[in-house]
Motif scaffolding. Structure first.
Motif, PDB file in Angstrom:
ATOM      1  N   ALA A  66       0.836  -1.204   0.000  1.00 41.62           N
ATOM      2  CA  ALA A  66       0.000   0.000   0.000  1.00 41.62           C
ATOM      3  C   ALA A  66       0.870   1.254   0.000  1.00 41.62           C
ATOM      4  O   ALA A  66       0.561   2.240  -0.691  1.00 41.62           O
ATOM      5  CB  ALA A  66      -0.929  -0.003   1.211  1.00 41.62           C
ATOM      6  N   ILE A  67       1.959   1.224   0.762  1.00 39.72           N
ATOM      7  CA  ILE A  67       2.891   2.362   0.771  1.00 39.72           C
ATOM      8  C   ILE A  67       3.539   2.520  -0.599  1.00 39.72           C
ATOM      9  O   ILE A  67       3.688   3.637  -1.112  1.00 39.72           O
ATOM     10  CB  ILE A  67       3.963   2.176   1.870  1.00 39.72           C
ATOM     11  CG1 ILE A  67       3.311   2.202   3.251  1.00 39.72           C
ATOM     12  CG2 ILE A  67       5.040   3.263   1.768  1.00 39.72           C
ATOM     13  CD1 ILE A  67       4.261   1.849   4.391  1.00 39.72           C
ATOM     14  N   ILE A  68       3.914   1.403  -1.218  1.00 37.66           N
ATOM     15  CA  ILE A  68       4.538   1.461  -2.547  1.00 37.66           C
ATOM     16  C   ILE A  68       3.565   2.081  -3.555  1.00 37.66           C
ATOM     17  O   ILE A  68       3.935   2.976  -4.326  1.00 37.66           O
ATOM     18  CB  ILE A  68       4.971   0.055  -3.016  1.00 37.66           C
ATOM     19  CG1 ILE A  68       6.059  -0.499  -2.094  1.00 37.66           C
ATOM     20  CG2 ILE A  68       5.476   0.102  -4.463  1.00 37.66           C
ATOM     21  CD1 ILE A  68       6.403  -1.953  -2.362  1.00 37.66           C
ATOM     22  N   ARG A  69       2.320   1.620  -3.571  1.00 37.51           N
ATOM     23  CA  ARG A  69       1.322   2.154  -4.530  1.00 37.51           C
ATOM     24  C   ARG A  69       1.126   3.656  -4.349  1.00 37.51           C
ATOM     25  O   ARG A  69       1.002   4.400  -5.326  1.00 37.51           O
ATOM     26  CB  ARG A  69      -0.008   1.435  -4.343  1.00 37.51           C
ATOM     27  CG  ARG A  69      -0.037   0.005  -4.849  1.00 37.51           C
ATOM     28  CD  ARG A  69      -1.446  -0.541  -4.877  1.00 37.51           C
ATOM     29  NE  ARG A  69      -1.435  -1.967  -5.163  1.00 37.51           N
ATOM     30  CZ  ARG A  69      -1.449  -2.907  -4.222  1.00 37.51           C
ATOM     31  NH1 ARG A  69      -1.493  -2.563  -2.931  1.00 37.51           N
ATOM     32  NH2 ARG A  69      -1.435  -4.189  -4.552  1.00 37.51           N
ATOM     33  N   ALA A  70       1.095   4.079  -3.093  1.00 39.04           N
ATOM     34  CA  ALA A  70       0.825   5.485  -2.804  1.00 39.04           C
ATOM     35  C   ALA A  70       2.026   6.389  -3.058  1.00 39.04           C
ATOM     36  O   ALA A  70       1.855   7.531  -3.501  1.00 39.04           O
ATOM     37  CB  ALA A  70       0.365   5.632  -1.352  1.00 39.04           C
ATOM     38  N   GLU A  71       3.235   5.890  -2.800  1.00 36.39           N
ATOM     39  CA  GLU A  71       4.415   6.767  -2.777  1.00 36.39           C
ATOM     40  C   GLU A  71       5.393   6.570  -3.930  1.00 36.39           C
ATOM     41  O   GLU A  71       6.141   7.491  -4.262  1.00 36.39           O
ATOM     42  CB  GLU A  71       5.166   6.590  -1.443  1.00 36.39           C
ATOM     43  CG  GLU A  71       4.293   6.726  -0.209  1.00 36.39           C
ATOM     44  CD  GLU A  71       3.596   8.081  -0.105  1.00 36.39           C
ATOM     45  OE1 GLU A  71       4.054   9.041  -0.759  1.00 36.39           O
ATOM     46  OE2 GLU A  71       2.593   8.184   0.631  1.00 36.39           O
ATOM     47  N   ALA A  72       5.429   5.393  -4.552  1.00 37.37           N
ATOM     48  CA  ALA A  72       6.381   5.157  -5.644  1.00 37.37           C
ATOM     49  C   ALA A  72       6.173   6.087  -6.841  1.00 37.37           C
ATOM     50  O   ALA A  72       7.160   6.470  -7.483  1.00 37.37           O
ATOM     51  CB  ALA A  72       6.327   3.694  -6.084  1.00 37.37           C
TER      52      ALA A  72
ATOM     53  N   ASN B 140      11.197   9.668  -2.328  1.00 37.73           N
ATOM     54  CA  ASN B 140       9.964   9.799  -1.565  1.00 37.73           C
ATOM     55  C   ASN B 140       9.543   8.453  -0.985  1.00 37.73           C
ATOM     56  O   ASN B 140       9.123   8.379   0.179  1.00 37.73           O
ATOM     57  CB  ASN B 140       8.854  10.340  -2.469  1.00 37.73           C
ATOM     58  CG  ASN B 140       7.525  10.447  -1.763  1.00 37.73           C
ATOM     59  OD1 ASN B 140       7.349  11.270  -0.862  1.00 37.73           O
ATOM     60  ND2 ASN B 140       6.571   9.616  -2.152  1.00 37.73           N
ATOM     61  N   LEU B 141       9.660   7.392  -1.763  1.00 40.44           N
ATOM     62  CA  LEU B 141       9.259   6.063  -1.298  1.00 40.44           C
ATOM     63  C   LEU B 141      10.091   5.634  -0.097  1.00 40.44           C
ATOM     64  O   LEU B 141       9.548   5.130   0.899  1.00 40.44           O
ATOM     65  CB  LEU B 141       9.393   5.035  -2.420  1.00 40.44           C
ATOM     66  CG  LEU B 141       9.126   3.580  -2.030  1.00 40.44           C
ATOM     67  CD1 LEU B 141       7.717   3.405  -1.475  1.00 40.44           C
ATOM     68  CD2 LEU B 141       9.347   2.651  -3.213  1.00 40.44           C
ATOM     69  N   GLU B 142      11.394   5.822  -0.164  1.00 41.60           N
ATOM     70  CA  GLU B 142      12.249   5.445   0.963  1.00 41.60           C
ATOM     71  C   GLU B 142      11.839   6.199   2.226  1.00 41.60           C
ATOM     72  O   GLU B 142      11.683   5.598   3.304  1.00 41.60           O
ATOM     73  CB  GLU B 142      13.716   5.729   0.646  1.00 41.60           C
ATOM     74  CG  GLU B 142      14.651   5.364   1.796  1.00 41.60           C
ATOM     75  CD  GLU B 142      16.093   5.769   1.552  1.00 41.60           C
ATOM     76  OE1 GLU B 142      16.992   5.099   2.093  1.00 41.60           O
ATOM     77  OE2 GLU B 142      16.322   6.768   0.854  1.00 41.60           O
ATOM     78  N   ARG B 143      11.647   7.504   2.102  1.00 41.54           N
ATOM     79  CA  ARG B 143      11.281   8.320   3.264  1.00 41.54           C
ATOM     80  C   ARG B 143       9.944   7.878   3.859  1.00 41.54           C
ATOM     81  O   ARG B 143       9.816   7.702   5.067  1.00 41.54           O
ATOM     82  CB  ARG B 143      11.230   9.796   2.855  1.00 41.54           C
ATOM     83  CG  ARG B 143      10.841  10.749   3.977  1.00 41.54           C
ATOM     84  CD  ARG B 143      11.104  12.190   3.560  1.00 41.54           C
ATOM     85  NE  ARG B 143      10.426  12.500   2.313  1.00 41.54           N
ATOM     86  CZ  ARG B 143       9.151  12.895   2.229  1.00 41.54           C
ATOM     87  NH1 ARG B 143       8.425  13.008   3.322  1.00 41.54           N
ATOM     88  NH2 ARG B 143       8.608  13.184   1.064  1.00 41.54           N
ATOM     89  N   LYS B 144       8.953   7.662   2.992  1.00 44.62           N
ATOM     90  CA  LYS B 144       7.623   7.281   3.472  1.00 44.62           C
ATOM     91  C   LYS B 144       7.602   5.865   4.048  1.00 44.62           C
ATOM     92  O   LYS B 144       6.853   5.575   4.982  1.00 44.62           O
ATOM     93  CB  LYS B 144       6.609   7.394   2.332  1.00 44.62           C
ATOM     94  CG  LYS B 144       6.342   8.821   1.877  1.00 44.62           C
ATOM     95  CD  LYS B 144       5.678   9.639   2.975  1.00 44.62           C
ATOM     96  CE  LYS B 144       5.279  11.020   2.489  1.00 44.62           C
ATOM     97  NZ  LYS B 144       4.612  11.809   3.564  1.00 44.62           N
ATOM     98  N   LEU B 145       8.428   4.996   3.503  1.00 48.13           N
ATOM     99  CA  LEU B 145       8.512   3.626   4.013  1.00 48.13           C
ATOM    100  C   LEU B 145       9.098   3.617   5.426  1.00 48.13           C
ATOM    101  O   LEU B 145       8.579   2.939   6.329  1.00 48.13           O
ATOM    102  CB  LEU B 145       9.357   2.775   3.074  1.00 48.13           C
ATOM    103  CG  LEU B 145       9.267   1.253   3.193  1.00 48.13           C
ATOM    104  CD1 LEU B 145       7.824   0.763   3.082  1.00 48.13           C
ATOM    105  CD2 LEU B 145      10.128   0.592   2.124  1.00 48.13           C
ATOM    106  N   LEU B 146      10.169   4.382   5.643  1.00 48.39           N
ATOM    107  CA  LEU B 146      10.779   4.457   6.970  1.00 48.39           C
ATOM    108  C   LEU B 146       9.834   5.132   7.961  1.00 48.39           C
ATOM    109  O   LEU B 146       9.747   4.727   9.131  1.00 48.39           O
ATOM    110  CB  LEU B 146      12.117   5.198   6.896  1.00 48.39           C
ATOM    111  CG  LEU B 146      13.210   4.523   6.061  1.00 48.39           C
ATOM    112  CD1 LEU B 146      14.482   5.350   6.060  1.00 48.39           C
ATOM    113  CD2 LEU B 146      13.491   3.111   6.552  1.00 48.39           C
TER     114      LEU B 146
END
Length: 271
Positions: free
Chosen positions: A229-235, A241-247
């Motif tokens: 879900a994080i990947i779909r929203a942030e990638a 951005n994806l790395e930051r949001k994942l952490l």
């Protein structure tokens, strides 16, 4: 002497001995913590301090052991062909024994890749080496890949958990599942690579299972669906951005609960 005095002296002597042992224990613990801190620094220096500059590829990585040292490792190597070779591996077990094995395997694999040995043969040699040098209870799962500036390459997933490939054109996430045996189980295994393709805007995310198994205070795991879900929203906004949001997602979900396993992440974006 009076019996009461003797008893009091015995108690005081016992207290003194207890305090001496406590001081020794504190000093030993401090020394052990100092040695573990040094081991952590040493292990961290074996990981890439800078990433190769490969045209059209953005690279990110994050690794945090459970405590001081751990069994995960990652690496990026620029090959003589100009291609990028990358790896994320998870050694069975935790702590010092896993960290020693992971450091040894990282060094061995680096030597093979820097000598331009093909990825499948590099893994064949690493597997034979591990089978010869380690017990049967020790093994490694691994995602090993190559990519050129056009996003074309190959991968070997040796018993590893799914790697996610976000396709920018469709917004879909492809699960790249294991296509080979774990490393260190059978010396006669021959590893085979499969094709890998990243188109413009696509993002590849490889991780160790400490990510999906991270727990909140209620004991619930983060799980694959939350990660996707994080990947779909942030990638779509890019790999940084994806790395930051994942952490951030890990931090917000766990709410300060201690890690139960090492967490390592590798992200590659085709730009």
């Amino acid at each position: 002497m009076d019996e009461k005095i003797l008893n009091k002296l015995a108690v005081e002597a016992g207290n003194v001995l207890e305090r001496v042992e406590m001081i020794k224990s504190i000093e030993q613990r401090k020394k052990l913590e100092q040695e573990l801190t040094l081991a952590e620094e040493t292990q961290r220096t074996l990981l890439p301090q800078t990433f190769p500059k490969v045209q059209n590829l953005n690279l990110h990585a994050f690794s945090k052991p459970t405590r001081y040292v751990g069994g995960d490792f990652y690496d990026f190597v620029e090959l003589e062909t100009g291609e990028l070779a990358g790896v994320l591996a998870d050694v069975s077990g935790k702590g010092i024994s896993a960290s020693l094995l992971s450091s040894m395997l990282l060094g061995c694999l680096q030597m093979q890749l820097r000598a331009n040995v093909p990825v499948n043969e590099s893994l064949n040699r690493l597997n034979r080496f591990l089978c010869e040098k380690s017990s049967s209870s020790r093994f490694v799962t691994m995602f090993l890949f190559t990519l050129d500036s056009k996003g074309s390459g190959q991968y070997i997933s040796a018993g590893h958990n799914p790697t996610y490939l976000f396709h920018a054109a469709s917004g879909d996430i492809e699960e790249i599942v294991s296509n080979n045996m774990i490393v260190g189980a059978f010396p006669s295994i021959n590893y085979e690579a499969a094709r890998l393709q990243l188109n413009k805007g696509d993002v590849l995310l490889a991780y160790s299972d400490g990510l999906t198994e991270a727990e909140n205070p209620q004991g619930e795991m983060l799980g694959e669906e939350r990660v996707k879900a994080i990947i779909r929203a942030e990638a779509p906004a890019g790999s940084t951005n994806l790395e930051r949001k994942l952490l951030e997602g890990i931090h917000n979900f766990t709410m300060g609960r201690s890690q139960t396993d090492d967490i390592t992440i590798v992200i590659v974006e085709r730009v």
